[in-house]
Design a protein around this motif. Structure first.
Motif, PDB file in Angstrom:
ATOM      1  N   ALA A 174       0.604 -40.396 -21.723  1.00 16.41           N
ATOM      2  CA  ALA A 174       0.626 -41.216 -20.043  1.00 16.41           C
ATOM      3  C   ALA A 174       1.970 -41.403 -19.791  1.00 16.41           C
ATOM      4  O   ALA A 174       2.146 -41.488 -18.530  1.00 16.41           O
ATOM      5  CB  ALA A 174      -0.319 -42.227 -20.327  1.00 16.41           C
ATOM      6  N   GLY A 175       2.736 -41.743 -20.805  1.00 18.31           N
ATOM      7  CA  GLY A 175       4.158 -42.143 -20.448  1.00 18.31           C
ATOM      8  C   GLY A 175       4.883 -42.873 -21.444  1.00 18.31           C
ATOM      9  O   GLY A 175       4.373 -42.584 -22.694  1.00 18.31           O
ATOM     10  N   VAL A 176       5.907 -43.720 -21.077  1.00 19.88           N
ATOM     11  CA  VAL A 176       6.755 -44.313 -22.102  1.00 19.88           C
ATOM     12  C   VAL A 176       7.004 -45.786 -21.860  1.00 19.88           C
ATOM     13  O   VAL A 176       6.856 -46.147 -20.449  1.00 19.88           O
ATOM     14  CB  VAL A 176       8.245 -43.685 -22.587  1.00 19.88           C
ATOM     15  N   THR A 177       7.374 -46.587 -22.865  1.00 20.45           N
ATOM     16  CA  THR A 177       7.662 -47.857 -22.528  1.00 20.45           C
ATOM     17  C   THR A 177       8.764 -48.311 -23.354  1.00 20.45           C
ATOM     18  O   THR A 177       8.933 -48.080 -24.587  1.00 20.45           O
ATOM     19  CB  THR A 177       6.442 -49.094 -22.624  1.00 20.45           C
ATOM     20  N   LEU A 178       9.761 -49.250 -22.798  1.00 22.42           N
ATOM     21  CA  LEU A 178      10.526 -50.017 -23.574  1.00 22.42           C
ATOM     22  C   LEU A 178      10.285 -51.423 -23.333  1.00 22.42           C
ATOM     23  O   LEU A 178      10.588 -52.239 -22.342  1.00 22.42           O
ATOM     24  CB  LEU A 178      11.923 -49.799 -23.026  1.00 22.42           C
ATOM     25  N   PRO A 179       9.639 -52.028 -24.376  1.00 23.41           N
ATOM     26  CA  PRO A 179       9.102 -53.395 -24.404  1.00 23.41           C
ATOM     27  C   PRO A 179      10.203 -54.318 -24.026  1.00 23.41           C
ATOM     28  O   PRO A 179      11.149 -54.451 -24.541  1.00 23.41           O
ATOM     29  CB  PRO A 179       8.616 -53.633 -25.639  1.00 23.41           C
ATOM     30  N   MET A 228      12.077 -46.038 -27.148  1.00 22.09           N
ATOM     31  CA  MET A 228      10.938 -45.891 -26.378  1.00 22.09           C
ATOM     32  C   MET A 228       9.739 -45.461 -26.801  1.00 22.09           C
ATOM     33  O   MET A 228       9.699 -44.396 -27.357  1.00 22.09           O
ATOM     34  CB  MET A 228      11.501 -45.111 -25.074  1.00 22.09           C
ATOM     35  N   LEU A 229       8.679 -46.200 -26.700  1.00 19.54           N
ATOM     36  CA  LEU A 229       7.375 -45.873 -27.197  1.00 19.54           C
ATOM     37  C   LEU A 229       6.400 -44.853 -26.340  1.00 19.54           C
ATOM     38  O   LEU A 229       6.601 -45.116 -24.896  1.00 19.54           O
ATOM     39  CB  LEU A 229       6.679 -47.272 -27.648  1.00 19.54           C
TER      40      LEU A 229
END
Length: 146
Positions: free
Chosen positions: A106-111, A130-131
């Protein structure tokens, strides 16, 4: 006559007099209304060739949850780019990798709001991780390190 009018309508659409279709360089970025670092990230994307529309919202956490990002993995803002969600201050190399590789996620996240990340002040203290946001709405492994 009808064929000529249809051709003229199609040509005007193709050559830009009609609204453009969303493409891989179009970004919709949702952010808290008073957040300055989010504007910094929007400028960073613009500097790297993206067309960015920012939309202030007070529903960012809920929007992130609906995008499959648990609270502890949410970034500072939420972007939608060519069918993917990008949460937080994700570096451009990772965004480009996502758009080039087109993985089934679905995408990526950098918390959080890591110091020294694009749009954030301060000095980078460690590589950014990036998760992956999976299509089933969970957090997968590390998609990229920068």
């Amino acid at each position: 006559m009808r064929t000529i009018l249809s051709a003229v309508a199609l040509a005007s659409f193709v050559w830009g007099t009609a609204p453009a279709l969303a493409g891989e360089k179009d970004v919709t970025l949702y952010k808290n209304p008073q957040c300055g670092c989010c504007e910094g990230y929007a400028d960073y994307l613009r500097d790297n060739g993206f067309t960015v529309t920012t939309k202030p919202t007070h529903d960012l956490a809920e929007m992130s949850r609906q995008a499959g990002i648990p609270d502890e993995f949410q970034g500072c803002h939420l972007s939608f780019i060519d069918g993917y969600v990008v949460s937080g201050h994700v570096p451009i190399d990772t965004v480009e990798k996502l758009l080039t590789e087109r993985p089934d996620i679905a995408g990526v996240t950098l918390p959080g709001m890591p110091l020294g990340s694009p749009g954030m002040s301060g000095v980078k203290e460690a590589p950014f991780e990036m998760l992956e946001i999976t299509t089933s709405g969970t957090i997968g492994g590390v998609y990229a390190r920068e």
